[in-house]
Motif scaffolding. Sequence first.
Motif, PDB file in Angstrom:
ATOM      1  N   SER A   1       0.825  -1.202   0.000  1.00  0.00           N
ATOM      2  CA  SER A   1       0.000   0.000   0.000  1.00  0.00           C
ATOM      3  C   SER A   1       0.862   1.257   0.000  1.00  0.00           C
ATOM      4  CB  SER A   1      -0.921  -0.002   1.229  1.00  0.00           C
ATOM      5  OG  SER A   1      -1.664   1.194   1.310  1.00  0.00           O
ATOM      6  N   LEU A   2       1.923   1.260   0.801  1.00  0.00           N
ATOM      7  CA  LEU A   2       2.835   2.408   0.837  1.00  0.00           C
ATOM      8  C   LEU A   2       3.554   2.569  -0.496  1.00  0.00           C
ATOM      9  CD1 LEU A   2       4.334   1.862   4.408  1.00  0.00           C
ATOM     10  CD2 LEU A   2       2.760   3.674   3.713  1.00  0.00           C
ATOM     11  N   TRP A   3       3.948   1.454  -1.104  1.00  0.00           N
ATOM     12  CA  TRP A   3       4.592   1.500  -2.419  1.00  0.00           C
ATOM     13  C   TRP A   3       3.663   2.118  -3.449  1.00  0.00           C
ATOM     14  CZ3 TRP A   3       9.372   0.394  -4.487  1.00  0.00           C
ATOM     15  CH2 TRP A   3       9.438   0.264  -5.886  1.00  0.00           C
ATOM     16  N   ASP A   4       2.408   1.707  -3.435  1.00  0.00           N
ATOM     17  CA  ASP A   4       1.452   2.233  -4.402  1.00  0.00           C
ATOM     18  C   ASP A   4       1.221   3.727  -4.209  1.00  0.00           C
ATOM     19  OD1 ASP A   4       1.160  -0.158  -5.732  1.00  0.00           O
ATOM     20  OD2 ASP A   4      -0.616  -0.783  -4.626  1.00  0.00           O
ATOM     21  N   ASN A   5       1.323   4.203  -2.962  1.00  0.00           N
ATOM     22  CA  ASN A   5       1.182   5.641  -2.716  1.00  0.00           C
ATOM     23  C   ASN A   5       2.341   6.427  -3.316  1.00  0.00           C
ATOM     24  OD1 ASN A   5      -1.245   5.476  -1.313  1.00  0.00           O
ATOM     25  ND2 ASN A   5      -0.267   5.260   0.675  1.00  0.00           N
ATOM     26  N   LEU A   6       3.502   5.793  -3.397  1.00  0.00           N
ATOM     27  CA  LEU A   6       4.687   6.445  -3.954  1.00  0.00           C
ATOM     28  C   LEU A   6       4.848   6.168  -5.447  1.00  0.00           C
ATOM     29  CD1 LEU A   6       7.249   5.506  -1.128  1.00  0.00           C
ATOM     30  CD2 LEU A   6       6.088   7.696  -1.434  1.00  0.00           C
ATOM     31  N   TYR A   7       3.987   5.316  -5.976  1.00  0.00           N
ATOM     32  CA  TYR A   7       4.148   4.771  -7.324  1.00  0.00           C
ATOM     33  C   TYR A   7       4.295   5.826  -8.408  1.00  0.00           C
ATOM     34  CZ  TYR A   7       1.924   3.456 -11.757  1.00  0.00           C
ATOM     35  OH  TYR A   7       1.594   3.338 -13.067  1.00  0.00           O
ATOM     36  N   LEU A   8       3.487   6.884  -8.384  1.00  0.00           N
ATOM     37  CA  LEU A   8       3.509   7.857  -9.464  1.00  0.00           C
ATOM     38  C   LEU A   8       4.880   8.519  -9.601  1.00  0.00           C
ATOM     39  CD1 LEU A   8       0.016   9.584  -9.088  1.00  0.00           C
ATOM     40  CD2 LEU A   8       0.713   7.881 -10.782  1.00  0.00           C
ATOM     41  N   ARG A   9       5.422   8.980  -8.484  1.00  0.00           N
ATOM     42  CA  ARG A   9       6.721   9.651  -8.531  1.00  0.00           C
ATOM     43  C   ARG A   9       7.852   8.663  -8.833  1.00  0.00           C
ATOM     44  NH1 ARG A   9       6.901  14.789 -10.042  1.00  0.00           N
ATOM     45  NH2 ARG A   9       6.649  16.300  -8.387  1.00  0.00           N
ATOM     46  N   ILE A  10       7.782   7.456  -8.260  1.00  0.00           N
ATOM     47  CA  ILE A  10       8.813   6.459  -8.529  1.00  0.00           C
ATOM     48  C   ILE A  10       8.840   6.122 -10.010  1.00  0.00           C
ATOM     49  CG2 ILE A  10       9.446   4.029  -8.207  1.00  0.00           C
ATOM     50  CD1 ILE A  10       8.579   4.296  -5.298  1.00  0.00           C
ATOM     51  N   ARG A  11       7.665   5.910 -10.594  1.00  0.00           N
ATOM     52  CA  ARG A  11       7.602   5.570 -12.013  1.00  0.00           C
ATOM     53  C   ARG A  11       8.113   6.720 -12.873  1.00  0.00           C
ATOM     54  NH1 ARG A  11       2.231   3.979 -15.570  1.00  0.00           N
ATOM     55  NH2 ARG A  11       3.249   4.106 -17.588  1.00  0.00           N
ATOM     56  N   GLN A  12       7.788   7.942 -12.490  1.00  0.00           N
ATOM     57  CA  GLN A  12       8.254   9.104 -13.251  1.00  0.00           C
ATOM     58  C   GLN A  12       9.780   9.177 -13.237  1.00  0.00           C
ATOM     59  OE1 GLN A  12       7.260  12.895 -11.536  1.00  0.00           O
ATOM     60  NE2 GLN A  12       7.410  13.984 -13.481  1.00  0.00           N
ATOM     61  N   ILE A  13      10.382   9.006 -12.073  1.00  0.00           N
ATOM     62  CA  ILE A  13      11.833   9.073 -11.962  1.00  0.00           C
ATOM     63  C   ILE A  13      12.493   7.929 -12.723  1.00  0.00           C
ATOM     64  CG2 ILE A  13      13.790   9.011 -10.362  1.00  0.00           C
ATOM     65  CD1 ILE A  13      11.877  10.288  -8.271  1.00  0.00           C
ATOM     66  N   MET A  14      11.899   6.724 -12.633  1.00  0.00           N
ATOM     67  CA  MET A  14      12.434   5.586 -13.376  1.00  0.00           C
ATOM     68  C   MET A  14      12.442   5.871 -14.875  1.00  0.00           C
ATOM     69  SD  MET A  14      10.605   2.456 -11.298  1.00  0.00           S
ATOM     70  CE  MET A  14      11.046   1.193 -12.488  1.00  0.00           C
ATOM     71  N   ALA A  15      11.359   6.459 -15.387  1.00  0.00           N
ATOM     72  CA  ALA A  15      11.263   6.749 -16.823  1.00  0.00           C
ATOM     73  C   ALA A  15      12.286   7.802 -17.232  1.00  0.00           C
ATOM     74  CB  ALA A  15       9.850   7.202 -17.177  1.00  0.00           C
ATOM     75  N   LEU A  16      12.453   8.840 -16.413  1.00  0.00           N
ATOM     76  CA  LEU A  16      13.436   9.875 -16.720  1.00  0.00           C
ATOM     77  C   LEU A  16      14.850   9.309 -16.697  1.00  0.00           C
ATOM     78  CD1 LEU A  16      11.907  12.786 -14.611  1.00  0.00           C
ATOM     79  CD2 LEU A  16      12.032  12.692 -17.119  1.00  0.00           C
ATOM     80  N   ARG A  17      15.102   8.441 -15.735  1.00  0.00           N
ATOM     81  CA  ARG A  17      16.422   7.809 -15.651  1.00  0.00           C
ATOM     82  C   ARG A  17      16.679   6.928 -16.865  1.00  0.00           C
ATOM     83  NH1 ARG A  17      16.592   2.975 -11.794  1.00  0.00           N
ATOM     84  NH2 ARG A  17      15.520   2.210 -13.645  1.00  0.00           N
ATOM     85  N   ASN A  18      15.684   6.113 -17.238  1.00  0.00           N
ATOM     86  CA  ASN A  18      15.862   5.214 -18.378  1.00  0.00           C
ATOM     87  C   ASN A  18      16.037   5.978 -19.688  1.00  0.00           C
ATOM     88  OD1 ASN A  18      15.651   3.029 -16.682  1.00  0.00           O
ATOM     89  ND2 ASN A  18      13.523   2.584 -17.178  1.00  0.00           N
ATOM     90  N   SER A  19      15.315   7.110 -19.822  1.00  0.00           N
ATOM     91  CA  SER A  19      15.423   7.892 -21.060  1.00  0.00           C
ATOM     92  C   SER A  19      16.800   8.521 -21.199  1.00  0.00           C
ATOM     93  CB  SER A  19      14.345   8.977 -21.108  1.00  0.00           C
ATOM     94  OG  SER A  19      14.569   9.959 -20.107  1.00  0.00           O
ATOM     95  N   ALA A  20      17.506   8.691 -20.079  1.00  0.00           N
ATOM     96  CA  ALA A  20      18.855   9.247 -20.119  1.00  0.00           C
ATOM     97  C   ALA A  20      19.894   8.186 -20.459  1.00  0.00           C
ATOM     98  CB  ALA A  20      19.196   9.887 -18.770  1.00  0.00           C
ATOM     99  N   ASN A  21      19.476   6.925 -20.464  1.00  0.00           N
ATOM    100  CA  ASN A  21      20.387   5.827 -20.767  1.00  0.00           C
ATOM    101  C   ASN A  21      20.252   5.458 -22.240  1.00  0.00           C
ATOM    102  OD1 ASN A  21      21.845   3.379 -20.886  1.00  0.00           O
ATOM    103  ND2 ASN A  21      21.371   2.941 -18.738  1.00  0.00           N
ATOM    104  N   ARG A  22      21.295   5.670 -23.008  1.00  0.00           N
ATOM    105  CA  ARG A  22      21.220   5.427 -24.448  1.00  0.00           C
ATOM    106  C   ARG A  22      21.152   3.935 -24.780  1.00  0.00           C
ATOM    107  NH1 ARG A  22      25.495   9.855 -27.000  1.00  0.00           N
ATOM    108  NH2 ARG A  22      24.484  11.719 -26.139  1.00  0.00           N
ATOM    109  N   ASP A  23      21.645   3.077 -23.902  1.00  0.00           N
ATOM    110  CA  ASP A  23      21.643   1.637 -24.135  1.00  0.00           C
ATOM    111  C   ASP A  23      20.546   1.005 -23.288  1.00  0.00           C
ATOM    112  OD1 ASP A  23      22.103  -1.001 -24.618  1.00  0.00           O
ATOM    113  OD2 ASP A  23      24.148  -1.045 -23.796  1.00  0.00           O
ATOM    114  N   LEU A  24      19.383   0.770 -23.900  1.00  0.00           N
ATOM    115  CA  LEU A  24      18.270   0.199 -23.149  1.00  0.00           C
ATOM    116  C   LEU A  24      18.575  -1.223 -22.685  1.00  0.00           C
ATOM    117  CD1 LEU A  24      15.146   1.445 -25.160  1.00  0.00           C
ATOM    118  CD2 LEU A  24      16.350   2.523 -23.241  1.00  0.00           C
ATOM    119  N   ARG A  25      19.444  -1.916 -23.413  1.00  0.00           N
ATOM    120  CA  ARG A  25      19.809  -3.269 -22.990  1.00  0.00           C
ATOM    121  C   ARG A  25      20.544  -3.241 -21.649  1.00  0.00           C
ATOM    122  NH1 ARG A  25      20.355  -3.567 -28.595  1.00  0.00           N
ATOM    123  NH2 ARG A  25      22.423  -2.633 -28.452  1.00  0.00           N
TER     124      ARG A  25
END
Length: 225
Positions: A157-181
């Motif tokens: 439940s606590l994870w789901d409350n943080l989910y929106l921001r965690i997912r946003q940061i994960m996406a921004l981090r991944n987009s900065a990585n040129r090698d998706l593999r």
Amino acid sequence: MSTEQTATDIPRIENVPLRVSVADIIRQAILNGTMRPGTPVVEMALAEQLNVSRAPVREAIQILEADGLIESEPYRGKRVKPLTLKEVEELYSLREQFEAFAIRRVVERQADVSELRAHSDAMFAAAERSDLAALNVADEAFHRALIKLADHDLMLSLWDNLYLRIRQIMALRNSANRDLRAVARNHPPIIEAIERRDMIMAISLISDHTRSASQITPEELGIMS
């Protein structure tokens, strides 16, 4: 097959209010990094882009303000709520504790981790297609599945409350990585350590993986100091 059985197998059409559909579209754009932190949220421009009137866009923005994804900037209007270094540090330090605790419980319970393997495979498939959006979805699903496998309802439940921001940061981090593999390759060693019941190694790997965000500059993440 009877008429009653046939009707039961047909999915129902959900009558979703337009404001909810618009909010979902904008939310996904924020969470997948298309609308980065600090991006102006212009009601008229969004209405034209989505081919809807301004009313559902206005209502959708109110929903996303309640989610904490959009904020009002004095004298400038609405914008995607900026991230700060402090917010990222706090979220990721808390996430590290959650996932380390989850691994302890998963190893102790000898839980089946086939779901983690499936999400890891999906990341590799997305990386091969250079499909960042699909990789982000599989990445988030992997980490939520790890929390869920811990069988700890309060933590989930606590994870789901943080989910929106965690997912946003994960996406921004991944987009900065040129090698998706490279993003995908972080995950199989974690699964293998859990399968070996090597708790110390699994926790070390998940901690290193979580802390890796600190190696990316604020500019790459699109966050504010």
